[in-house]
Design an enzyme around this catalytic site. Structure first.
Site, PDB file in Angstrom:
ATOM      1  N   HIS A 120       0.834  -1.216   0.000  1.00 52.22           N
ATOM      2  CA  HIS A 120       0.000   0.000   0.000  1.00 52.22           C
ATOM      3  C   HIS A 120       0.865   1.261   0.000  1.00 52.22           C
ATOM      4  O   HIS A 120       0.529   2.256   0.630  1.00 52.22           O
ATOM      5  CB  HIS A 120      -0.995  -0.008   1.177  1.00 52.22           C
ATOM      6  CG  HIS A 120      -2.089  -1.015   0.963  1.00 52.22           C
ATOM      7  ND1 HIS A 120      -3.192  -0.753   0.194  1.00 52.22           N
ATOM      8  CD2 HIS A 120      -2.204  -2.299   1.369  1.00 52.22           C
ATOM      9  CE1 HIS A 120      -3.968  -1.829   0.155  1.00 52.22           C
ATOM     10  NE2 HIS A 120      -3.382  -2.790   0.849  1.00 52.22           N
TER      11      HIS A 120
ATOM     12  N   SER B  61      -4.478 -10.717 -12.477  1.00 55.37           N
ATOM     13  CA  SER B  61      -4.965  -9.851 -13.552  1.00 55.37           C
ATOM     14  C   SER B  61      -3.813  -9.180 -14.301  1.00 55.37           C
ATOM     15  O   SER B  61      -3.823  -9.158 -15.531  1.00 55.37           O
ATOM     16  CB  SER B  61      -5.964  -8.838 -13.026  1.00 55.37           C
ATOM     17  OG  SER B  61      -5.507  -8.270 -11.841  1.00 55.37           O
TER      18      SER B  61
ATOM     19  N   ASP C 239       1.930  -3.855  -9.814  1.00 51.33           N
ATOM     20  CA  ASP C 239       1.649  -5.185 -10.369  1.00 51.33           C
ATOM     21  C   ASP C 239       2.101  -5.356 -11.825  1.00 51.33           C
ATOM     22  O   ASP C 239       2.820  -6.307 -12.128  1.00 51.33           O
ATOM     23  CB  ASP C 239       0.164  -5.523 -10.216  1.00 51.33           C
ATOM     24  CG  ASP C 239      -0.287  -5.459  -8.762  1.00 51.33           C
ATOM     25  OD1 ASP C 239       0.571  -5.340  -7.884  1.00 51.33           O
ATOM     26  OD2 ASP C 239      -1.499  -5.527  -8.522  1.00 51.33           O
TER      27      ASP C 239
ATOM     28  N   TYR D 298     -10.316  -1.459  -0.867  1.00 51.84           N
ATOM     29  CA  TYR D 298      -9.078  -0.910  -1.426  1.00 51.84           C
ATOM     30  C   TYR D 298      -9.249   0.589  -1.720  1.00 51.84           C
ATOM     31  O   TYR D 298      -8.412   1.404  -1.375  1.00 51.84           O
ATOM     32  CB  TYR D 298      -8.710  -1.696  -2.681  1.00 51.84           C
ATOM     33  CG  TYR D 298      -7.394  -1.319  -3.298  1.00 51.84           C
ATOM     34  CD1 TYR D 298      -6.207  -1.851  -2.821  1.00 51.84           C
ATOM     35  CD2 TYR D 298      -7.330  -0.433  -4.371  1.00 51.84           C
ATOM     36  CE1 TYR D 298      -4.989  -1.515  -3.397  1.00 51.84           C
ATOM     37  CE2 TYR D 298      -6.133  -0.087  -4.956  1.00 51.84           C
ATOM     38  CZ  TYR D 298      -4.964  -0.639  -4.465  1.00 51.84           C
ATOM     39  OH  TYR D 298      -3.765  -0.298  -5.036  1.00 51.84           O
TER      40      TYR D 298
HETATM   41  C1  GLA Z   1      -2.989  -4.371  -4.984  1.00 50.84           C
HETATM   42  C2  GLA Z   1      -2.723  -3.311  -6.051  1.00 50.84           C
HETATM   43  C3  GLA Z   1      -1.280  -2.866  -5.981  1.00 50.84           C
HETATM   44  C4  GLA Z   1      -0.910  -2.448  -4.577  1.00 50.84           C
HETATM   45  C5  GLA Z   1      -1.291  -3.537  -3.594  1.00 50.84           C
HETATM   46  C6  GLA Z   1      -1.034  -3.134  -2.166  1.00 50.84           C
HETATM   47  O1  GLA Z   1      -2.302  -5.535  -5.276  1.00 50.84           O
HETATM   48  O2  GLA Z   1      -2.980  -3.811  -7.330  1.00 50.84           O
HETATM   49  O3  GLA Z   1      -1.079  -1.814  -6.897  1.00 50.84           O
HETATM   50  O4  GLA Z   1      -1.513  -1.222  -4.253  1.00 50.84           O
HETATM   51  O5  GLA Z   1      -2.643  -3.893  -3.714  1.00 50.84           O
HETATM   52  O6  GLA Z   1       0.320  -3.000  -1.940  1.00 50.84           O
END
Ligand code: GLA
Length: 371
Positions: A33, A127, A171, A220
Site C-alpha cells: 500500500h 490480472s 503489479d 481498497y
Molecule cells: C494491490 C494493487 C497494488 C498495490 C497492492 C497493495 O495488489 O494492485 O497496486 O496497491 O494492492 O500494496
C-alpha cells in the site's frame, strides 16, 4: 511455466502460425500500500504464470477461449476497435487491444487461447499477469515495437482506463520486469527500478489462504481515499518526504488518518532497509522487517483479517522462519514467508495443514511450487 495443451491450441487455432505470450504472477515481499503515493515496493515473481496462444484470423474480430474460468464463461468474441467493458475476464483481452490501438498500434483480428496458473483473488496479480501476457502475445503477432517498460504501462491502463479498477503501478511492472531469484526494487514516484539478487541462504514460501479478495471491492478504494485525505490534511505531497515539522503535525490528524499515513511512512522506511539488508545478505533483518510490516498492515492500515493474522502467527512460530506477512491488497489472499534455505517447503506445508485443521480454510501452497 504454464503449458497450454497442444490439443487446445489445435482445436481453437488450428495449424496457423501461433505465438505464445507469457507472464508470471508476483508476490510482494515488502512495501504494501505504498505504490499509490509515490513510495517504494519490493516484489518478486512466482513460478505460476499466465500463458496466451494467439493466431491472426481474417475477421475484424477476436475470439478468445480460457480454460481457467468456469465452463459456461469459457468463450467470448468481440470486434476489434469496438471493445466494450462486460465485467468478465475477457475485458483484460479487450482492454489489451483497446489500449494498444489507443496508443496508435495496429491490431487486427485474432484468436486466443488462455491458461492461467495464478489463482484469482489470491493477492498474486492474476490480472496483471493476464494483461501482460496478452499484450506480449499481441506485440509479437502484430510485430509492434514496444519494450517491456512501455508494455507494463499499457497493462496498467488496461485496468485503470479500460476496466476502471484503481490499481497501483506495482503489479504490471512486477509481472513485466520481475525475474527469478531477484527482488524488484521499484520507486513508484519516477518508476526507476533495479533487480536485487535474493541470496541463496534464504527462501520464500507463499501460501494462499483461499479467502478471495478483490480490488474492485470497496475496501481498497476506501484505504486509498483515507490515505489521500491524511496527506491532504498534512499539506504534504508524498508521505515519504515529510519533514520533522510535518511529522509532528501528524498528531493533529484524526486518529484514523494518522494511522493510515503512519503505515505508509514506516513501510517506505522498511522497504529501504529491506533492500539494504538484501544487499548485505542479512536475511534475519529482512525477516524482522516483514514481521513489522505485517503488524503495521494489521494495526495501522487495517487491511488484514483474523484468519490471515493467524496464518502469519503460525508461520512465524515454525522452525527456520525469519519472517512472515500478509501480501497484496489485503482482506484475504496470501501470506509470504521468509525461511532459511531448505525450509520453505516444510514450513509452507505446516502452515497449510494448520490453516486447514484449525481455521477450516482451503489453503494452497504456491511457493515453492509443488512438484
Ligand atoms: C494491490 C494493487 C497494488 C498495490 C497492492 C497493495 O495488489 O494492485 O497496486 O496497491 O494492492 O500494496
Amino acid at each position: 511455466m504454464t503449458d497450454i495443451p497442444r490439443h487446445d491450441i489445435i482445436r481453437h487455432l488450428g495449424h496457423r502460425r501461433t505465438i505464445i505470450g507469457e507472464a508470471p504472477g508476483r508476490v510482494n515481499l515488502i512495501g504494501e500500500h505504498t505504490d499509490y503515493s509515490g513510495g517504494f515496493v519490493l516484489p518478486t515473481v512466482i513460478p505460476q504464470t499466465t500463458a496466451v496462444a494467439v493466431a491472426a484470423n481474417s475477421e475484424p474480430a477476436a475470439r478468445v477461449w480460457s480454460a481457467s474460468v468456469p465452463h459456461d464463461e469459457q468463450q467470448a468474441r468481440f470486434v476489434v476497435g469496438e471493445e466494450q467493458r462486460r465485467g468478465s475476464w475477457v475485458d483484460y483481452v479487450q482492454g489489451a487491444s483497446a489500449v494498444l490501438r489507443a496508443a496508435g498500434h495496429p491490431v487486427g483480428g485474432f484468436d486466443a487461447v488462455i491458461r492461467s496458473e495464478v489463482p484469482l483473488g489470491s493477492g498474486l496479480s492474476s490480472s496483471a499477469s493476464l494483461s501482460v501476457s496478452v499484450l506480449r502475445a499481441l506485440r509479437e503477432l502484430f510485430q509492434l515495437r514496444i519494450d517491456d517498460v512501455v508494455l507494463a504501462g499499457l497493462a496498467r491502463r488496461v485496468e485503470t482506463d479500460f476496466i476502471g479498477v484503481p490499481i497501483g503501478v506495482m503489479d504490471p511492472i512486477a509481472c513485466a520486469l520481475g525475474a527469478n531469484h531477484h527482488a524488484l526494487f521499484l520507486d513508484t514516484r519516477d518508476l526507476s527500478w533495479q533487480l536485487v539478487r535474493i541470496p541463496s541462504t534464504a527462501e520464500f514460501a507463499v501460501v494462499n489462504s483461499g479467502i478471495r479478495h478483490s480490488i474492485s471491492s470497496g475496501h481498497y478504494r476506501i484505504r486509498r481515499q483515507e490515505l489521500e485525505a491524511g496527506i491532504r490534511a498534512l499539506g504534504v505531497h508524498e508521505p515519504r518526504e515529510m519533514t520533522d515539522v510535518e511529522m509532528r503535525r501528524l498528531e493533529t490528524l484524526p486518529a484514523l488518518l494518522q494511522k493510515r499515513v503512519q503505515h505508509v511512512i514506516t513501510e517506505n522506511a522498511r522497504v529501504l532497509e529491506a533492500v539494504d539488508a538484501l544487499r548485505r545478505r542479512d536475511m534475519p533483518r529482512f525477516g524482522q522487517l516483514m514481521n513489522a510490516s505485517h503488524k503495521s498492515l494489521r494495526d495501522d492500515y487495517e487491511v488484514s483479517i483474523p484468519e490471515i493474522d493467524r496464518m502469519v502467527e503460525i508461520a512465524q512460530a515454525q522452525r527456520g522462519v525469519l519472517g512472515a506477512r500478509i501480501t497484496g491488497g489485503g482482506f484475504g489472499g496470501s501470506i509470504v514467508i521468509l525461511t532459511t534455505a531448505g525450509n520453505a517447503a516444510r514450513v509452507a506445508a505446516a502452515v497449510a495443514k494448520a490453516s486447514r485443521d484449525e481455521l477450516r480454510l482451503t489453503p494452497q501452497v504456491l511457493v515453492p511450487a509443488p512438484a
